[in-house]
Write an enzyme that holds these catalytic residues in place. Structure first.
Site, PDB file in Angstrom:
ATOM      1  N   HIS A   1      19.779 -48.323 -23.668  1.00  0.00           N
ATOM      2  CA  HIS A   1      20.398 -48.591 -24.587  1.00  0.00           C
ATOM      3  C   HIS A   1      21.389 -48.282 -25.213  1.00  0.00           C
ATOM      4  CE1 HIS A   1      18.713 -45.939 -28.033  1.00  0.00           C
ATOM      5  NE2 HIS A   1      19.777 -46.672 -28.556  1.00  0.00           N
TER       6      HIS A   1
ATOM      7  N   ASP B   1      13.915 -45.500 -21.501  1.00  0.00           N
ATOM      8  CA  ASP B   1      15.581 -45.969 -22.145  1.00  0.00           C
ATOM      9  C   ASP B   1      16.486 -45.012 -21.455  1.00  0.00           C
ATOM     10  OD1 ASP B   1      17.433 -46.759 -24.021  1.00  0.00           O
ATOM     11  OD2 ASP B   1      16.376 -45.921 -25.531  1.00  0.00           O
TER      12      ASP B   1
ATOM     13  N   GLN C   1      20.160 -42.409 -35.753  1.00  0.00           N
ATOM     14  CA  GLN C   1      21.316 -43.073 -35.691  1.00  0.00           C
ATOM     15  C   GLN C   1      22.636 -42.518 -35.189  1.00  0.00           C
ATOM     16  OE1 GLN C   1      18.904 -44.310 -37.457  1.00  0.00           O
ATOM     17  NE2 GLN C   1      17.979 -45.201 -35.459  1.00  0.00           N
ATOM     18  N   GLY C   2      22.714 -42.186 -33.898  1.00  0.00           N
ATOM     19  CA  GLY C   2      23.957 -41.936 -33.435  1.00  0.00           C
ATOM     20  C   GLY C   2      23.963 -40.767 -32.166  1.00  0.00           C
ATOM     21  N   ASP C   3      22.776 -40.861 -32.130  1.00  0.00           N
ATOM     22  CA  ASP C   3      22.273 -39.060 -31.601  1.00  0.00           C
ATOM     23  C   ASP C   3      21.854 -39.519 -30.312  1.00  0.00           C
ATOM     24  OD1 ASP C   3      22.859 -37.559 -33.723  1.00  0.00           O
ATOM     25  OD2 ASP C   3      21.251 -37.436 -34.501  1.00  0.00           O
ATOM     26  N   SER C   4      21.064 -41.137 -30.154  1.00  0.00           N
ATOM     27  CA  SER C   4      20.265 -41.715 -28.862  1.00  0.00           C
ATOM     28  C   SER C   4      21.525 -41.043 -27.802  1.00  0.00           C
ATOM     29  CB  SER C   4      20.783 -43.293 -29.169  1.00  0.00           C
ATOM     30  OG  SER C   4      19.630 -43.604 -29.990  1.00  0.00           O
TER      31      SER C   4
HETATM   32  N1  ARG Z   1      18.121 -45.013 -31.439  1.00  0.00           N
HETATM   33  C1  ARG Z   1      18.289 -44.348 -32.385  1.00  0.00           C
HETATM   34  C2  ARG Z   1      20.067 -44.620 -31.329  1.00  0.00           C
HETATM   35  O1  ARG Z   1      20.550 -45.188 -30.698  1.00  0.00           O
HETATM   36  C3  ARG Z   1      17.873 -43.101 -32.355  1.00  0.00           C
HETATM   37  C4  ARG Z   1      17.144 -42.776 -32.849  1.00  0.00           C
HETATM   38  C5  ARG Z   1      16.257 -41.481 -33.416  1.00  0.00           C
HETATM   39  N2  ARG Z   1      15.473 -42.194 -34.211  1.00  0.00           N
HETATM   40  C6  ARG Z   1      14.773 -40.814 -34.485  1.00  0.00           C
HETATM   41  N3  ARG Z   1      13.777 -40.435 -35.597  1.00  0.00           N
HETATM   42  N4  ARG Z   1      14.821 -39.476 -34.027  1.00  0.00           N
HETATM   43  O2  ARG Z   1      20.952 -43.369 -31.901  1.00  0.00           O
END
Ligand code: ARG
Length: 242
Positions: free
Chosen positions: A66, A106, A192-195
């Site tokens: 993503h 993903d 968010q941002g760690d993905s």
């Molecule tokens: N989807 C998020 C991103 O784009 C990562 C989310 C991770 N969430 C979590 N609860 N560990 O950065």
């Protein structure tokens, strides 16, 4: 009821003691120097940190599917060897991307235009070849948000979490695929941002940050791509990019 009040009162005490900022840190994390996690990379879109990524070799990185949905690869660059977002280290353009299109997978593989110079702060990490044990401790790092819908980190943060049993995690979310793995610890999580970033246990890459409900919510672990399970796909994707 009593417990809720006790919690409210003790949080009020914490706030007045000025220790809330300690408490909120990437959901429980600490600042890290890039040399502690030299496999960590930042994937930038138009010059701004957008996602994490992981160094597999001097020319190949792994991230979340993503994170690389744009058709125009020119918007992307990869930064390695820096603890700060958007500055320092080496900045390299992307030559090609292979994405896994199954939604629980993903994951994507990136080929760089030029090779990275490896060193103490830029180093590949080996991929896990078997699932980590339930409860195993694992380190996740990144420049993502320090709480759900909060601000982004100004420096690299790291946090230690534990692998959560798949059935326990499935019970929280309704369903967790074999290609996914969950990790959590009280008040600690990726966000968010760690993905696209690394979950490392016992010196091996066991997971890629993918998703989750909120960040560090009790009963909702972080969800990661299970690297050991997806390895055959990764190996093939790398071959097809070379
Ligand atoms: N989807 C998020 C991103 O784009 C990562 C989310 C991770 N969430 C979590 N609860 N560990 O950065």
């Amino acid at each position: 009821m009593f417990l809720q009040w006790a919690f409210l009162i003790s949080s009020a005490t914490l706030i007045s003691a000025g220790s809330l900022s300690n408490w909120e840190r990437i959901v429980g994390g600490q600042p890290a120097n890039i040399s502690e996690v030299p496999w960590q990379a930042s994937l930038e879109v138009d010059g701004e940190h957008d996602c994490g990524a992981v160094i597999f070799s001097d020319q190949i990185l792994i991230t979340a599917a993503h994170c690389v949905r744009r058709r125009n690869l020119k918007v992307y660059s990869v930064r390695v060897g820096s603890s700060k977002p958007n500055q320092g280290g080496q900045l390299v353009k992307i030559a090609g991307v292979m994405r896994n299109e199954r939604n629980t997978n993903d994951i994507a593989v990136i080929r760089l235009k030029t090779k990275l110079q490896l060193g103490d702060s830029v180093r590949p990490i080996p991929l896990a070849d078997k699932d980590p044990a339930d409860g195993a401790s694992a380190l996740v790092s990144g420049w993502g948000r320090i709480k759900y819908q909060g601000s982004v980190a100004k420096t690299l943060l790291k946090v230690t979490v534990n692998i959560v049993n798949r059935r326990v995690c499935s019970a929280s979310y309704g369903y967790i695929a074999r290609d996914q793995i969950c990790a959590a610890a009280p008040g600690k999580d990726s966000c968010q941002g760690d993905s696209g970033g690394p979950l490392v246990s016992d010196g091996k890459l066991v997971g890629i940050v993918s998703t989750g409900n909120g960040c560090a919510l009790p009963h909702f672990p972080g969800i990661y791509v299970n690297v050991a399970r997806i390895r055959p796909w990764i190996d093939n994707a790398i071959k097809s990019l070379m």
